[in-house]
Design a protein around this motif. Structure first.
Motif, PDB file in Angstrom:
ATOM      1  N   ASN A  14     -11.849   7.731  40.924  1.00 56.26           N
ATOM      2  CA  ASN A  14     -11.365   7.614  39.180  1.00 56.26           C
ATOM      3  C   ASN A  14     -11.534   8.815  38.716  1.00 56.26           C
ATOM      4  OD1 ASN A  14     -10.792   6.625  37.236  1.00 56.26           O
ATOM      5  ND2 ASN A  14     -12.332   5.896  35.729  1.00 56.26           N
ATOM      6  N   TRP A  15     -10.273   9.611  39.300  1.00 62.84           N
ATOM      7  CA  TRP A  15      -9.996  10.538  38.210  1.00 62.84           C
ATOM      8  C   TRP A  15      -9.002  10.023  36.461  1.00 62.84           C
ATOM      9  CZ3 TRP A  15      -9.741  15.380  40.097  1.00 62.84           C
ATOM     10  CH2 TRP A  15     -10.087  15.271  41.697  1.00 62.84           C
ATOM     11  N   PRO A  17     -11.095   9.941  33.091  1.00 56.84           N
ATOM     12  CA  PRO A  17     -11.555  11.089  32.613  1.00 56.84           C
ATOM     13  C   PRO A  17     -11.423  12.913  32.900  1.00 56.84           C
ATOM     14  CG  PRO A  17     -13.293   9.847  33.914  1.00 56.84           C
ATOM     15  CD  PRO A  17     -12.181   9.043  34.262  1.00 56.84           C
ATOM     16  N   VAL A  20      -7.727  12.999  31.758  1.00 53.82           N
ATOM     17  CA  VAL A  20      -7.612  13.028  30.151  1.00 53.82           C
ATOM     18  C   VAL A  20      -8.521  13.956  29.442  1.00 53.82           C
ATOM     19  CG1 VAL A  20      -8.392  11.936  27.903  1.00 53.82           C
ATOM     20  CG2 VAL A  20      -8.118  10.199  30.415  1.00 53.82           C
ATOM     21  N   ALA A  21      -9.333  14.728  30.213  1.00 56.30           N
ATOM     22  CA  ALA A  21      -9.290  15.881  29.543  1.00 56.30           C
ATOM     23  C   ALA A  21      -9.392  17.234  29.909  1.00 56.30           C
ATOM     24  CB  ALA A  21     -11.740  15.715  30.730  1.00 56.30           C
ATOM     25  N   ILE A  66     -11.260  12.351  23.380  1.00 57.19           N
ATOM     26  CA  ILE A  66     -11.547  11.767  24.409  1.00 57.19           C
ATOM     27  C   ILE A  66     -12.442  10.440  24.590  1.00 57.19           C
ATOM     28  CG2 ILE A  66     -14.190  13.488  24.488  1.00 57.19           C
ATOM     29  CD1 ILE A  66     -12.712  13.852  27.393  1.00 57.19           C
ATOM     30  N   THR A  67     -13.846  10.892  23.482  1.00 57.61           N
ATOM     31  CA  THR A  67     -14.100   9.169  23.069  1.00 57.61           C
ATOM     32  C   THR A  67     -13.531   7.593  23.250  1.00 57.61           C
ATOM     33  OG1 THR A  67     -16.350  10.311  22.037  1.00 57.61           O
ATOM     34  CG2 THR A  67     -16.506   8.033  21.514  1.00 57.61           C
ATOM     35  N   LEU A  70     -12.062   7.082  26.429  1.00 55.03           N
ATOM     36  CA  LEU A  70     -12.741   7.369  27.591  1.00 55.03           C
ATOM     37  C   LEU A  70     -13.317   5.446  27.600  1.00 55.03           C
ATOM     38  CD1 LEU A  70     -13.483  10.345  29.133  1.00 55.03           C
ATOM     39  CD2 LEU A  70     -11.683   8.953  29.403  1.00 55.03           C
ATOM     40  N   VAL A  71     -14.032   6.081  26.276  1.00 58.54           N
ATOM     41  CA  VAL A  71     -14.488   4.956  26.027  1.00 58.54           C
ATOM     42  C   VAL A  71     -14.395   3.611  25.338  1.00 58.54           C
ATOM     43  CG1 VAL A  71     -17.063   4.175  24.571  1.00 58.54           C
ATOM     44  CG2 VAL A  71     -16.789   6.443  25.474  1.00 58.54           C
ATOM     45  N   HIS A  76      -8.438   4.311  33.260  1.00 61.67           N
ATOM     46  CA  HIS A  76      -8.789   4.476  34.805  1.00 61.67           C
ATOM     47  C   HIS A  76      -7.688   4.803  34.931  1.00 61.67           C
ATOM     48  CE1 HIS A  76     -13.446   3.170  34.092  1.00 61.67           C
ATOM     49  NE2 HIS A  76     -12.710   2.091  32.945  1.00 61.67           N
TER      50      HIS A  76
END
Length: 82
Positions: A14-15, A17, A20-21, A66-67, A70-71, A76
C-alpha cells in the motif's frame, strides 16, 4: 500459533500513505508555495523564507490534512510486486 508470512512475489504493498505524505510535505513546505503567517502580511506567496510561527502553522495544517486523507478518507494505492 501465528506465523508471519514470508514476503513472496505477487504480494501487494500500500503506497497511498507514502505518496500522500510526500506530496503534502512538498506542497506545505513554508515559503515554497505560500507562507502563513508571512513577515509583512498574513499570507505571502513564493517568498522562500520561513519563521518559527510559519513552521508551526504548516505543521498543524499538514497533520490535519494527512489525518483527513489517511484516516477519514482512507487513501490506498496498491502496487503489486513483480
Amino acid at each position: 500459533m501465528l506465523q508471519a508470512k514470508s514476503s513472496s512475489t505477487g504480494s501487494v504493498g500500500n503506497w497511498g500513505p507514502v505518496i500522500v505524505a510526500v506530496v503534502l510535505f512538498v506542497l506545505l513546505t513554508p515559503g515554497l508555495l505560500f507562507q502563513i503567517p508571512g513577515k509583512s502580511r498574513v499570507v505571502e506567496f513564493g517568498n522562500m523564507q520561513t519563521s518559527g510561527a510559519s513552521i508551526a502553522v504548516h505543521a498543524i495544517v499538514f497533520s490535519g490534512l494527512i489525518t483527513i486523507f489517511l484516516v477519514a478518507i482512507g487513501v490506498h494505492i496498491y502496487a503489486a510486486k513483480v
